[in-house]
Design a protein around this motif. Structure first.
Motif, short mmCIF file in Angstrom:
data_model
loop_
_atom_site.label_atom_id
_atom_site.label_comp_id
_atom_site.label_asym_id
_atom_site.label_seq_id
_atom_site.Cartn_x
_atom_site.Cartn_y
_atom_site.Cartn_z
N ARG A 11 5.62 0.93 -8.53
CA ARG A 11 4.09 1.22 -8.18
C ARG A 11 3.22 0.30 -8.90
NH1 ARG A 11 0.75 6.71 -8.83
NH2 ARG A 11 -1.35 5.96 -8.15
N TYR A 45 0.59 4.16 -2.88
CA TYR A 45 0.17 5.61 -2.59
C TYR A 45 1.16 6.49 -1.89
CZ TYR A 45 -4.00 2.64 -3.02
OH TYR A 45 -4.87 1.79 -3.41
N ASP A 75 0.70 -1.24 -0.05
CA ASP A 75 -0.03 0.04 -0.04
C ASP A 75 0.95 1.19 -0.05
OD1 ASP A 75 -2.51 -1.16 -0.11
OD2 ASP A 75 -2.78 -1.18 2.18
#
Length: 187
Positions: free
Chosen positions: A158, A142, A138
């Motif tokens: 990513r 992000y 995560d």
């Protein structure tokens, strides 16, 4: 052969006083060993009972030693990334995750920080620590990371992190969230 020359170069470097050139030489030598293991061990070395795994383990040991002596070296993060990658490839996910986390914590502003985080997430996934892996993935998806110029930008890992996150969510039966992660990786 190459193995003997790499060993002799290391012995010579260890005899020199500490300094940038010595640190650089000691950083580069594990890569030579890994090249040897990847290109195939010469028959005379195999006949002596030395395998590609032995050579990779030696490279990992040399990287650990480099990190112990040169933790502030400009290539410490790269050495740690290489160490964690080798350990993971040798089927040792727990030590791989631990080294990636340790080196990442010691080098929070390194341009390779997201690479260390990604490798730690992969190792944690492989070792079964899926809760920590999901938290790391995560973060990769992000959070911004400094690029080589120090400018905050999305992680270069990513999209890969989104795919791994999707697989992790799919394995947990969270199909809708997994599909969203897969779709985000494609866009």
């Amino acid at each position: 052969g190459l193995l003997v020359s790499v060993q002799r170069a290391r012995e010579a470097a260890l005899r020199y006083p500490d300094g940038p050139a010595t640190g650089e030489a000691l950083y580069l030598l594990p890569a030579r060993l890994l090249d040897l293991a990847d290109q195939g061990i010469p028959p005379e070395i195999e006949q002596a009972g030395i395998t590609a795994t032995d050579v990779r383990l030696t490279a990992a040991a040399w990287d650990r030693e480099f990190l112990a002596y040169y933790e502030d070296h400009p290539r410490a993060a790269s050495s740690g990334l290489r160490l964690a990658r080798v350990l993971l490839s040798l089927g040792a996910p727990e030590p791989a995750a631990a080294w990636a986390a340790r080196v990442g914590a010691a080098n929070p502003d390194a341009p390779l920080r997201d690479g260390l985080l990604y490798l730690e997430a992969l190792a944690r996934t492989e070792s079964g620590d899926t809760a920590t892996a999901q938290r790391l993935l995560d973060r990769l998806v992000y959070a911004p990371f400094a690029d080589p110029d120090g400018v905050p930008a999305p992680s270069v890992h990513r999209e890969d992190a989104q795919v791994v996150l999707g697989r992790l969510l799919e394995a947990r039966g969270q199909i809708e969230r997994a599909l969203a992660a897969y779709e985000a990786a494609q866009s």
